[in-house]
Design a protein around this motif. Structure first.
Motif, PDB file in Angstrom:
ATOM      1  N   GLY A  30       0.780  -1.245   0.000  1.00 39.39           N
ATOM      2  CA  GLY A  30       0.000   0.000   0.000  1.00 39.39           C
ATOM      3  C   GLY A  30       0.806   1.285   0.000  1.00 39.39           C
ATOM      4  O   GLY A  30       0.426   2.253   0.658  1.00 39.39           O
ATOM      5  N   THR A  32       3.678   3.848  -2.670  1.00 39.39           N
ATOM      6  CA  THR A  32       4.046   4.094  -4.066  1.00 39.39           C
ATOM      7  C   THR A  32       5.349   3.356  -4.392  1.00 39.39           C
ATOM      8  O   THR A  32       6.113   3.004  -3.480  1.00 39.39           O
ATOM      9  CB  THR A  32       4.254   5.600  -4.326  1.00 39.39           C
ATOM     10  OG1 THR A  32       5.296   6.063  -3.464  1.00 39.39           O
ATOM     11  CG2 THR A  32       2.995   6.387  -4.060  1.00 39.39           C
ATOM     12  N   ARG A  33       5.589   3.161  -5.685  1.00 41.75           N
ATOM     13  CA  ARG A  33       6.817   2.473  -6.099  1.00 41.75           C
ATOM     14  C   ARG A  33       8.051   3.284  -5.670  1.00 41.75           C
ATOM     15  O   ARG A  33       9.076   2.722  -5.297  1.00 41.75           O
ATOM     16  CB  ARG A  33       6.827   2.273  -7.625  1.00 41.75           C
ATOM     17  CG  ARG A  33       7.921   1.349  -8.121  1.00 41.75           C
ATOM     18  CD  ARG A  33       7.939   1.268  -9.630  1.00 41.75           C
ATOM     19  NE  ARG A  33       8.329   2.525 -10.249  1.00 41.75           N
ATOM     20  CZ  ARG A  33       9.587   2.921 -10.411  1.00 41.75           C
ATOM     21  NH1 ARG A  33      10.586   2.157 -10.010  1.00 41.75           N
ATOM     22  NH2 ARG A  33       9.859   4.078 -10.982  1.00 41.75           N
ATOM     23  N   GLN A  34       7.915   4.625  -5.690  1.00 41.29           N
ATOM     24  CA  GLN A  34       9.051   5.478  -5.314  1.00 41.29           C
ATOM     25  C   GLN A  34       9.446   5.251  -3.849  1.00 41.29           C
ATOM     26  O   GLN A  34      10.626   5.360  -3.497  1.00 41.29           O
ATOM     27  CB  GLN A  34       8.697   6.963  -5.517  1.00 41.29           C
ATOM     28  CG  GLN A  34       8.744   7.425  -6.951  1.00 41.29           C
ATOM     29  CD  GLN A  34       7.557   6.942  -7.758  1.00 41.29           C
ATOM     30  OE1 GLN A  34       6.492   6.723  -7.202  1.00 41.29           O
ATOM     31  NE2 GLN A  34       7.737   6.762  -9.059  1.00 41.29           N
ATOM     32  N   THR A  35       8.469   4.928  -3.009  1.00 39.05           N
ATOM     33  CA  THR A  35       8.792   4.666  -1.595  1.00 39.05           C
ATOM     34  C   THR A  35       9.583   3.365  -1.469  1.00 39.05           C
ATOM     35  O   THR A  35      10.541   3.289  -0.694  1.00 39.05           O
ATOM     36  CB  THR A  35       7.495   4.626  -0.758  1.00 39.05           C
ATOM     37  OG1 THR A  35       6.890   5.921  -0.820  1.00 39.05           O
ATOM     38  CG2 THR A  35       7.757   4.282   0.692  1.00 39.05           C
ATOM     39  N   ALA A  38      13.070   4.146  -2.490  1.00 38.11           N
ATOM     40  CA  ALA A  38      13.786   4.867  -1.424  1.00 38.11           C
ATOM     41  C   ALA A  38      14.179   3.934  -0.276  1.00 38.11           C
ATOM     42  O   ALA A  38      15.269   4.066   0.292  1.00 38.11           O
ATOM     43  CB  ALA A  38      12.921   6.013  -0.898  1.00 38.11           C
ATOM     44  N   SER A  41      17.119   1.578  -1.394  1.00 38.35           N
ATOM     45  CA  SER A  41      18.422   2.255  -1.469  1.00 38.35           C
ATOM     46  C   SER A  41      18.808   2.889  -0.130  1.00 38.35           C
ATOM     47  O   SER A  41      19.736   3.702  -0.086  1.00 38.35           O
ATOM     48  CB  SER A  41      18.395   3.306  -2.579  1.00 38.35           C
ATOM     49  OG  SER A  41      17.294   4.158  -2.405  1.00 38.35           O
ATOM     50  N   LYS A  43      17.540   5.130   1.633  1.00 35.13           N
ATOM     51  CA  LYS A  43      17.393   6.583   1.780  1.00 35.13           C
ATOM     52  C   LYS A  43      16.243   6.908   2.721  1.00 35.13           C
ATOM     53  O   LYS A  43      16.127   8.015   3.213  1.00 35.13           O
ATOM     54  CB  LYS A  43      17.132   7.217   0.412  1.00 35.13           C
ATOM     55  CG  LYS A  43      18.358   7.241  -0.479  1.00 35.13           C
ATOM     56  CD  LYS A  43      18.014   7.805  -1.830  1.00 35.13           C
ATOM     57  CE  LYS A  43      19.253   7.870  -2.716  1.00 35.13           C
ATOM     58  NZ  LYS A  43      18.910   8.146  -4.107  1.00 35.13           N
ATOM     59  N   TYR A  44      15.361   5.959   2.897  1.00 30.54           N
ATOM     60  CA  TYR A  44      14.199   6.179   3.761  1.00 30.54           C
ATOM     61  C   TYR A  44      13.979   4.953   4.647  1.00 30.54           C
ATOM     62  O   TYR A  44      13.938   3.825   4.147  1.00 30.54           O
ATOM     63  CB  TYR A  44      12.959   6.446   2.901  1.00 30.54           C
ATOM     64  CG  TYR A  44      11.671   6.489   3.693  1.00 30.54           C
ATOM     65  CD1 TYR A  44      11.447   7.478   4.639  1.00 30.54           C
ATOM     66  CD2 TYR A  44      10.679   5.530   3.493  1.00 30.54           C
ATOM     67  CE1 TYR A  44      10.279   7.510   5.371  1.00 30.54           C
ATOM     68  CE2 TYR A  44       9.495   5.565   4.226  1.00 30.54           C
ATOM     69  CZ  TYR A  44       9.310   6.558   5.156  1.00 30.54           C
ATOM     70  OH  TYR A  44       8.156   6.594   5.896  1.00 30.54           O
TER      71      TYR A  44
ATOM     72  N   SER B   2      10.197  11.245 -11.309  1.00 28.77           N
ATOM     73  CA  SER B   2       8.995  10.567 -10.807  1.00 28.77           C
ATOM     74  C   SER B   2       7.770  11.478 -10.893  1.00 28.77           C
ATOM     75  O   SER B   2       7.886  12.689 -11.092  1.00 28.77           O
ATOM     76  CB  SER B   2       9.209  10.130  -9.358  1.00 28.77           C
ATOM     77  OG  SER B   2       9.199  11.252  -8.519  1.00 28.77           O
ATOM     78  N   TYR B   3       6.592  10.853 -10.703  1.00 21.25           N
ATOM     79  CA  TYR B   3       5.332  11.608 -10.730  1.00 21.25           C
ATOM     80  C   TYR B   3       5.340  12.723  -9.686  1.00 21.25           C
ATOM     81  O   TYR B   3       4.943  13.850  -9.965  1.00 21.25           O
ATOM     82  CB  TYR B   3       4.181  10.621 -10.485  1.00 21.25           C
ATOM     83  CG  TYR B   3       2.858  11.275 -10.197  1.00 21.25           C
ATOM     84  CD1 TYR B   3       2.078  11.782 -11.233  1.00 21.25           C
ATOM     85  CD2 TYR B   3       2.380  11.377  -8.895  1.00 21.25           C
ATOM     86  CE1 TYR B   3       0.858  12.392 -10.971  1.00 21.25           C
ATOM     87  CE2 TYR B   3       1.166  11.983  -8.629  1.00 21.25           C
ATOM     88  CZ  TYR B   3       0.409  12.485  -9.661  1.00 21.25           C
ATOM     89  OH  TYR B   3      -0.781  13.084  -9.383  1.00 21.25           O
ATOM     90  N   GLN B   4       5.826  12.403  -8.479  1.00 22.25           N
ATOM     91  CA  GLN B   4       5.827  13.396  -7.403  1.00 22.25           C
ATOM     92  C   GLN B   4       6.749  14.577  -7.720  1.00 22.25           C
ATOM     93  O   GLN B   4       6.435  15.715  -7.384  1.00 22.25           O
ATOM     94  CB  GLN B   4       6.266  12.755  -6.084  1.00 22.25           C
ATOM     95  CG  GLN B   4       5.230  11.856  -5.452  1.00 22.25           C
ATOM     96  CD  GLN B   4       5.381  10.420  -5.884  1.00 22.25           C
ATOM     97  OE1 GLN B   4       6.033  10.114  -6.888  1.00 22.25           O
ATOM     98  NE2 GLN B   4       4.772   9.500  -5.159  1.00 22.25           N
ATOM     99  N   ILE B  81      -2.436   7.302  -4.499  1.00 22.18           N
ATOM    100  CA  ILE B  81      -2.309   7.089  -3.058  1.00 22.18           C
ATOM    101  C   ILE B  81      -1.242   8.027  -2.483  1.00 22.18           C
ATOM    102  O   ILE B  81      -0.286   8.381  -3.167  1.00 22.18           O
ATOM    103  CB  ILE B  81      -1.971   5.623  -2.704  1.00 22.18           C
ATOM    104  CG1 ILE B  81      -0.691   5.168  -3.403  1.00 22.18           C
ATOM    105  CG2 ILE B  81      -3.120   4.697  -3.018  1.00 22.18           C
ATOM    106  CD1 ILE B  81      -0.141   3.881  -2.832  1.00 22.18           C
ATOM    107  N   ARG B  85       5.599   8.186   3.429  1.00 18.26           N
ATOM    108  CA  ARG B  85       6.737   9.005   3.002  1.00 18.26           C
ATOM    109  C   ARG B  85       6.246  10.325   2.388  1.00 18.26           C
ATOM    110  O   ARG B  85       6.814  11.387   2.654  1.00 18.26           O
ATOM    111  CB  ARG B  85       7.578   8.209   1.996  1.00 18.26           C
ATOM    112  CG  ARG B  85       8.814   8.925   1.518  1.00 18.26           C
ATOM    113  CD  ARG B  85       9.701   7.963   0.747  1.00 18.26           C
ATOM    114  NE  ARG B  85      10.406   8.657  -0.312  1.00 18.26           N
ATOM    115  CZ  ARG B  85       9.967   8.757  -1.549  1.00 18.26           C
ATOM    116  NH1 ARG B  85       8.847   8.192  -1.913  1.00 18.26           N
ATOM    117  NH2 ARG B  85      10.662   9.404  -2.461  1.00 18.26           N
ATOM    118  N   ASP B  86       5.182  10.253   1.602  1.00 25.65           N
ATOM    119  CA  ASP B  86       4.601  11.477   1.018  1.00 25.65           C
ATOM    120  C   ASP B  86       4.165  12.443   2.123  1.00 25.65           C
ATOM    121  O   ASP B  86       4.392  13.650   2.027  1.00 25.65           O
ATOM    122  CB  ASP B  86       3.380  11.139   0.152  1.00 25.65           C
ATOM    123  CG  ASP B  86       3.743  10.314  -1.071  1.00 25.65           C
ATOM    124  OD1 ASP B  86       4.800  10.575  -1.661  1.00 25.65           O
ATOM    125  OD2 ASP B  86       2.985   9.393  -1.424  1.00 25.65           O
ATOM    126  N   GLY B 147      15.334  11.140  -2.485  1.00 19.24           N
ATOM    127  CA  GLY B 147      14.762   9.938  -1.871  1.00 19.24           C
ATOM    128  C   GLY B 147      13.976  10.245  -0.630  1.00 19.24           C
ATOM    129  O   GLY B 147      12.954   9.664  -0.367  1.00 19.24           O
TER     130      GLY B 147
END
Lengths: 80, 148
Positions: A30, A32-35, A38, A41, A43-44, B2-4, B81, B85-86, B147
Motif C-alpha cells: 500500500g 508508491t513504487r518510489q517509496t 527509497a 536504497s 534513503k528512507y 517521478s510523478y511526485q 495514493i 513518506r509522502d 529519496g
C-alpha cells in the motif's frame, strides 16, 4: 547526508520471490513504487507498520528483511 | 523524473505564474490616494480575499491539465495514493516554508514600527506568502529527488 544504520535485503527477497517487481511489492504493502525505491536504497527508513507489512509479504521475520547496525547510528556515535 | 517530482515542479511554476499574473492585474487597480486612507485598506483587503478563490480555482484547473498530460505522456495511471513518506515530505516542506513566513511576518511588523506605510507591510506579507509557497515546493522537489 548521514549514513543510515538500517539496511535491508528487499532486493534479494524480491529476486527470490520470482523476481517480484518494485511495483508489485508497492501495491501489496500500500505505498508508491518510489517509496519502495527509497527504502531499497536505504534513503528512507519505513515505519514499523510498513516494515512488518513488507516482512509479511515475503513470509519472513522482520530481522530477515531489515538489519540494524549500532555502529552506524549517529546517536551512539555522539555519545562515544 | 517521478510523478511526485513532476507534480512539485508544476506546483512551483503554477504558484509563481498565478501570483505574478494576479499581482500585475491587481496593481493596475491600486488606488492613487493617501497611503493611510480607507481606500488603500479596502484595496489590500480585497487583494487577499480575491486571491484565495482565484488561486484555488487556477490550481484545480492546472492540476487537471497536468494529470491529463501526465497520463498521455507517460502512459501510466497514478494510483493516487499518498503514503507515509509522502506525508512526511509534505510536513517537512510545509515546515520549511512556514519558517520563512514567520520571518516575513516579523519583518512586516518591523516595517510598521519603522513608521513605514501600511502598504509596505502588506507587500512584505504577500512576498512572504509567495516565498513560503516557493520554498515549500522546492523543498518537496528536493526531498523527492534525493529519496527523502
Amino acid at each position: 547526508m548521514a549514513s543510515n544504520p538500517i539496511s535491508n535485503n528487499i532486493r534479494r527477497l524480491r529476486f527470490d520471490r520470482d523476481e517480484m517487481t518494485q511495483k508489485e511489492l508497492a501495491e501489496k504493502v500500500g505505498v508508491t513504487r518510489q517509496t519502495i525505491v527509497a527504502i531499497e536504497s536505504a534513503k528512507y527508513s519505513p515505519s514499523l507498520e510498513l516494515a512488518f507489512r513488507i516482512a509479511h509479504v515475503f513470509g519472513v521475520p522482520l530481522d530477515d528483511v531489515f538489519t540494524y547496525d549500532p555502529a552506524e547510528d549517529t546517536i551512539w556515535k555522539k555519545k562515544k | 523524473m517521478s510523478y511526485q517530482e513532476r507534480r512539485s515542479l508544476v506546483n512551483l511554476i503554477s504558484t509563481i505564474l498565478i501570483t505574478l499574473l494576479y499581482w500585475s492585474y491587481m496593481f493596475q487597480r491600486y488606488p492613487q490616494a493617501d497611503p493611510y486612507s480607507p481606500e488603500v485598506f479596502h484595496f489590500w483587503g480585497s487583494f487577499f480575499l480575491i486571491l484565495i478563490p482565484v488561486s484555488i480555482v487556477a490550481r484545480i484547473v492546472i492540476y487537471i491539465i497536468f494529470e491529463i498530460v501526465n497520463v498521455i505522456a507517460t502512459r501510466e495511471e497514478e494510483a493516487g495514493i499518498t503514503d507515509e513518506r509522502d506525508k512526511i515530505i509534505e510536513l517537512k516542506s510545509n515546515r520549511n516554508g512556514l519558517y520563512l513566513f514567520m520571518i516575513g511576518f516579523v519583518v512586516a511588523m518591523a516595517s510598521l514600527v519603522a513608521s513605514q506605510p501600511p502598504s509596505t507591510m502588506f507587500a512584505i506579507l504577500i512576498v512572504s506568502g509567495l516565498a513560503t509557497e516557493v520554498i515549500g515546493d522546492i523543498s518537496q522537489f528536493i526531498y523527492y529527488r534525493r529519496g527523502f
